[in-house]
Structures are given as C-alpha cells and as structure tokens.
Design an enzyme around this catalytic site. Structure first.
Site, PDB file in Angstrom:
ATOM      1  N   CYS A  30      -2.170  -1.016   7.615  1.00 36.16           N
ATOM      2  CA  CYS A  30      -1.773   0.064   7.781  1.00 36.16           C
ATOM      3  C   CYS A  30      -1.896   1.102   8.324  1.00 36.16           C
ATOM      4  O   CYS A  30      -0.894   1.916   9.218  1.00 36.16           O
ATOM      5  CB  CYS A  30      -2.547   1.368   6.315  1.00 36.16           C
ATOM      6  SG  CYS A  30      -1.878   0.207   4.716  1.00 36.16           S
ATOM      7  N   HIS A  36       1.180  -0.854   0.244  1.00 38.27           N
ATOM      8  CA  HIS A  36       0.015   0.375   0.273  1.00 38.27           C
ATOM      9  C   HIS A  36       0.875   1.106  -0.061  1.00 38.27           C
ATOM     10  O   HIS A  36       2.094   1.404   0.114  1.00 38.27           O
ATOM     11  CB  HIS A  36      -0.982  -0.393   0.877  1.00 38.27           C
ATOM     12  CG  HIS A  36      -2.346  -0.841   1.405  1.00 38.27           C
ATOM     13  ND1 HIS A  36      -2.952  -0.554   1.896  1.00 38.27           N
ATOM     14  CD2 HIS A  36      -2.377  -1.925   0.213  1.00 38.27           C
ATOM     15  CE1 HIS A  36      -3.554  -1.944   1.929  1.00 38.27           C
ATOM     16  NE2 HIS A  36      -3.548  -2.836   0.450  1.00 38.27           N
ATOM     17  N   CYS A  86      -6.272   1.230   5.329  1.00 34.36           N
ATOM     18  CA  CYS A  86      -7.000  -0.674   6.060  1.00 34.36           C
ATOM     19  C   CYS A  86      -6.232  -0.473   8.075  1.00 34.36           C
ATOM     20  O   CYS A  86      -5.193   0.137   7.969  1.00 34.36           O
ATOM     21  CB  CYS A  86      -6.833  -1.485   5.803  1.00 34.36           C
ATOM     22  SG  CYS A  86      -4.503  -1.865   5.279  1.00 34.36           S
ATOM     23  N   GLU A  90       0.824   3.771   1.637  1.00 31.69           N
ATOM     24  CA  GLU A  90       1.045   4.983   3.228  1.00 31.69           C
ATOM     25  C   GLU A  90       2.155   3.897   3.224  1.00 31.69           C
ATOM     26  O   GLU A  90       3.671   4.434   4.441  1.00 31.69           O
ATOM     27  CB  GLU A  90       0.208   4.359   3.904  1.00 31.69           C
ATOM     28  CG  GLU A  90      -1.161   4.783   3.673  1.00 31.69           C
ATOM     29  CD  GLU A  90      -2.519   3.443   3.111  1.00 31.69           C
ATOM     30  OE1 GLU A  90      -1.930   3.410   2.080  1.00 31.69           O
ATOM     31  OE2 GLU A  90      -3.569   3.164   3.707  1.00 31.69           O
TER      32      GLU A  90
END
Length: 158
Positions: free
Chosen positions: A120, A79, A117, A81
């Site tokens: 994350c 991801h 999520c 992030e």
C-alpha cells in the site's frame, strides 16, 4: 459540542467508510482529500464479483493464525488504501492527503496508529499522495510525509 478539527472530521468519515468493510479481522476505511475536498473513499474487501470473507464465513489468515502485516497474498481483500486509489484519478490525487482508520472486527475497538502495508505504501507513493494521517490515542494523530517512505525505499536491502 465543539467543532471537530479537519483531521477529526476526515478520520470520522474514514471510520464510517470502514463500516462497509467485509474483512473478518480488521475493518479499514480510507479517504483521499485534496484542497479540503474528498476525492475518493475505499474500504477493505474482496474484489468485485468475488465472494467476501464475511459471506464465506472463512478467513484463511485467521485460521492459520497469521500475524497482522504478514502473508497478505493469502488474504482475499483489497486494502482500503488501494480501493480508494483505484477509484480516483492520479491527477486529482497528486498532492492529496490520505486518511486511514480501522476497527478490530471482533472487539470493535479502533486500531490506533494503523500502518499501511509495504505494498500500500508503494501504491500511495505512485498515486502522488503526499501525506497519510492516522488516528491515535486521546484524539491525537500521526502525520506521515510520504517522502519519508520514498527515502526509506532508496536504501538497499542487505
């Protein structure tokens, strides 16, 4: 043309970063900022030295009709992030803000108020980031105090 606010400025940069994404579903970009200086950026894509979904032409989650936010273990991508955090020093990130923006890969429409999520969120907490800024409708923004996630995580699951 009016001068953009700081939130608009950094979200615009996150949107530019998102254009590098290799995801076939959603393209996200993240920008970590501390004291008005960019510490790191990241976009979602396959790990280094592995093949990207757009190069394979296959997305397992898309083929299985898995809804957004579920079964991330089937996704090849790291991801945005996480990639931004991986490329920065924790000392630089403590007290920083993370700006997150994304687009639907098929329609090109912005994702309004995207949510990191659960995994994350935990990585963001451990990085020492204090606030997450998300774009919304009509130039509005959502500002999340990361301590809210810490407090939510203290509540035991049944």
């Amino acid at each position: 043309m009016s001068r953009p606010s700081k939130s608009e400025y950094y979200i615009d940069i996150a949107r530019s970063v998102a254009r590098r994404s290799t995801c076939m579903r959603r393209r996200f970009g993240a920008v970590i900022v501390k004291n008005d200086q960019i510490i790191s950026t990241g976009y979602n894509g396959a790990p280094r030295k592995t093949t990207n979904c757009i190069d394979l032409g296959v997305c397992a989650r898309k083929n299985l009709n898995i809804p957004s936010g579920q079964n991330y273990e089937l996704c090849r991508a790291v991801h945005a992030e996480m990639n931004a955090i991986i490329h920065a020093s924790r000392l630089d990130m403590v007290g920083a803000d993370l700006y997150l923006a994304g687009f639907d890969a098929e329609t090109g429409k912005p994702v309004l108020y995207p949510e990191p999520c659960l995994l994350c969120r935990r990585v963001i907490i451990n990085a020492g980031i204090t606030r997450v800024i998300l774009p919304g409708e009509c130039g509005r923004f959502r500002y999340i105090d990361v301590d809210e996630w810490v407090n939510e995580d203290r509540v035991p699951l049944s």
